[in-house]
Design a protein around this motif. Sequence first.
Motif, PDB file in Angstrom:
ATOM      1  N   ARG A  72     -83.049 -81.926   5.133  1.00  0.00           N
ATOM      2  CA  ARG A  72     -81.829 -81.558   5.844  1.00  0.00           C
ATOM      3  C   ARG A  72     -80.825 -82.703   5.840  1.00  0.00           C
ATOM      4  NH1 ARG A  72     -82.965 -81.855  11.490  1.00  0.00           N
ATOM      5  NH2 ARG A  72     -82.456 -84.008  11.004  1.00  0.00           N
ATOM      6  N   ASP A  73     -81.305 -83.910   6.125  1.00  0.00           N
ATOM      7  CA  ASP A  73     -80.414 -85.067   6.166  1.00  0.00           C
ATOM      8  C   ASP A  73     -79.798 -85.353   4.796  1.00  0.00           C
ATOM      9  OD1 ASP A  73     -81.059 -85.266   8.837  1.00  0.00           O
ATOM     10  OD2 ASP A  73     -82.445 -86.959   8.571  1.00  0.00           O
ATOM     11  N   ARG A  74     -80.603 -85.253   3.758  1.00  0.00           N
ATOM     12  CA  ARG A  74     -80.080 -85.481   2.403  1.00  0.00           C
ATOM     13  C   ARG A  74     -79.077 -84.401   2.022  1.00  0.00           C
ATOM     14  NH1 ARG A  74     -85.647 -85.948  -0.441  1.00  0.00           N
ATOM     15  NH2 ARG A  74     -84.593 -84.465  -1.754  1.00  0.00           N
ATOM     16  N   LEU A  75     -79.379 -83.158   2.382  1.00  0.00           N
ATOM     17  CA  LEU A  75     -78.465 -82.048   2.116  1.00  0.00           C
ATOM     18  C   LEU A  75     -77.130 -82.279   2.811  1.00  0.00           C
ATOM     19  CD1 LEU A  75     -77.969 -79.203   0.940  1.00  0.00           C
ATOM     20  CD2 LEU A  75     -78.984 -78.290   3.026  1.00  0.00           C
ATOM     21  N   ASN A  76     -77.176 -82.646   4.071  1.00  0.00           N
ATOM     22  CA  ASN A  76     -75.949 -82.906   4.820  1.00  0.00           C
ATOM     23  C   ASN A  76     -75.185 -84.099   4.253  1.00  0.00           C
ATOM     24  OD1 ASN A  76     -76.169 -80.763   6.633  1.00  0.00           O
ATOM     25  ND2 ASN A  76     -77.460 -81.941   8.023  1.00  0.00           N
ATOM     26  N   GLU A  77     -75.904 -85.106   3.809  1.00  0.00           N
ATOM     27  CA  GLU A  77     -75.266 -86.289   3.235  1.00  0.00           C
ATOM     28  C   GLU A  77     -74.517 -85.947   1.944  1.00  0.00           C
ATOM     29  OE1 GLU A  77     -76.851 -90.305   1.101  1.00  0.00           O
ATOM     30  OE2 GLU A  77     -77.815 -89.773   3.000  1.00  0.00           O
ATOM     31  N   ALA A 132     -73.513 -82.936   1.002  1.00  0.00           N
ATOM     32  CA  ALA A 132     -72.424 -82.017   1.332  1.00  0.00           C
ATOM     33  C   ALA A 132     -71.231 -82.777   1.893  1.00  0.00           C
ATOM     34  CB  ALA A 132     -72.906 -80.964   2.336  1.00  0.00           C
ATOM     35  N   ALA A 133     -71.467 -83.706   2.793  1.00  0.00           N
ATOM     36  CA  ALA A 133     -70.382 -84.494   3.377  1.00  0.00           C
ATOM     37  C   ALA A 133     -69.659 -85.308   2.310  1.00  0.00           C
ATOM     38  CB  ALA A 133     -70.918 -85.402   4.473  1.00  0.00           C
ATOM     39  N   ALA A 134     -70.420 -85.889   1.390  1.00  0.00           N
ATOM     40  CA  ALA A 134     -69.820 -86.682   0.320  1.00  0.00           C
ATOM     41  C   ALA A 134     -68.936 -85.825  -0.582  1.00  0.00           C
ATOM     42  CB  ALA A 134     -70.907 -87.366  -0.505  1.00  0.00           C
ATOM     43  N   LYS A 135     -69.283 -84.556  -0.738  1.00  0.00           N
ATOM     44  CA  LYS A 135     -68.503 -83.638  -1.559  1.00  0.00           C
ATOM     45  C   LYS A 135     -67.417 -82.931  -0.759  1.00  0.00           C
ATOM     46  CE  LYS A 135     -71.684 -82.619  -5.268  1.00  0.00           C
ATOM     47  NZ  LYS A 135     -70.749 -83.003  -6.298  1.00  0.00           N
ATOM     48  N   GLY A 136     -67.424 -83.131   0.547  1.00  0.00           N
ATOM     49  CA  GLY A 136     -66.414 -82.495   1.389  1.00  0.00           C
ATOM     50  C   GLY A 136     -66.620 -81.007   1.578  1.00  0.00           C
ATOM     51  N   VAL A 137     -67.877 -80.567   1.546  1.00  0.00           N
ATOM     52  CA  VAL A 137     -68.199 -79.151   1.731  1.00  0.00           C
ATOM     53  C   VAL A 137     -69.252 -79.021   2.819  1.00  0.00           C
ATOM     54  CG1 VAL A 137     -67.632 -78.551  -0.668  1.00  0.00           C
ATOM     55  CG2 VAL A 137     -69.980 -79.177  -0.078  1.00  0.00           C
ATOM     56  N   THR A 138     -69.489 -77.804   3.244  1.00  0.00           N
ATOM     57  CA  THR A 138     -70.545 -77.570   4.230  1.00  0.00           C
ATOM     58  C   THR A 138     -71.902 -77.546   3.529  1.00  0.00           C
ATOM     59  OG1 THR A 138     -70.514 -75.166   4.000  1.00  0.00           O
ATOM     60  CG2 THR A 138     -68.981 -76.141   5.620  1.00  0.00           C
ATOM     61  N   ALA A 139     -72.941 -77.758   4.320  1.00  0.00           N
ATOM     62  CA  ALA A 139     -74.296 -77.691   3.773  1.00  0.00           C
ATOM     63  C   ALA A 139     -74.560 -76.292   3.205  1.00  0.00           C
ATOM     64  CB  ALA A 139     -75.323 -78.050   4.842  1.00  0.00           C
ATOM     65  N   GLY A 140     -74.078 -75.272   3.896  1.00  0.00           N
ATOM     66  CA  GLY A 140     -74.267 -73.895   3.427  1.00  0.00           C
ATOM     67  C   GLY A 140     -73.601 -73.639   2.089  1.00  0.00           C
ATOM     68  N   SER A 141     -72.371 -74.132   1.922  1.00  0.00           N
ATOM     69  CA  SER A 141     -71.696 -73.907   0.643  1.00  0.00           C
ATOM     70  C   SER A 141     -72.349 -74.718  -0.472  1.00  0.00           C
ATOM     71  CB  SER A 141     -70.201 -74.208   0.748  1.00  0.00           C
ATOM     72  OG  SER A 141     -69.979 -75.572   1.017  1.00  0.00           O
TER      73      SER A 141
END
Length: 75
Positions: A13-18, A20-29
């Motif tokens: 989860r943490d890696r996914l969020n990281e 996603a944040a770096a790409k400027g998108v949500t974890a879901g997208s």
Amino acid sequence: MAATTIKLDSSVRDRLNEVAAAKGVTAGSLVEKLLDEYLWQQRIELVKQQMRNSPQEVWDEYWAEFHSMDASMAD
């Protein structure tokens, strides 16, 4: 679109969020994009397998048509 919950290890989860944040998108997208890419790759692999399993006469017909079209485009 309805939201749902999936169980992930907290490190995943943490890696996914990281990412996603770096790409400027949500974890879901990001998950949606990754799934789309995975499914596309699976379709490509299926086509490649089907091509490898095609009998020689299919390839002969393909190349004959290819060369015919190639010649007509050169005119």
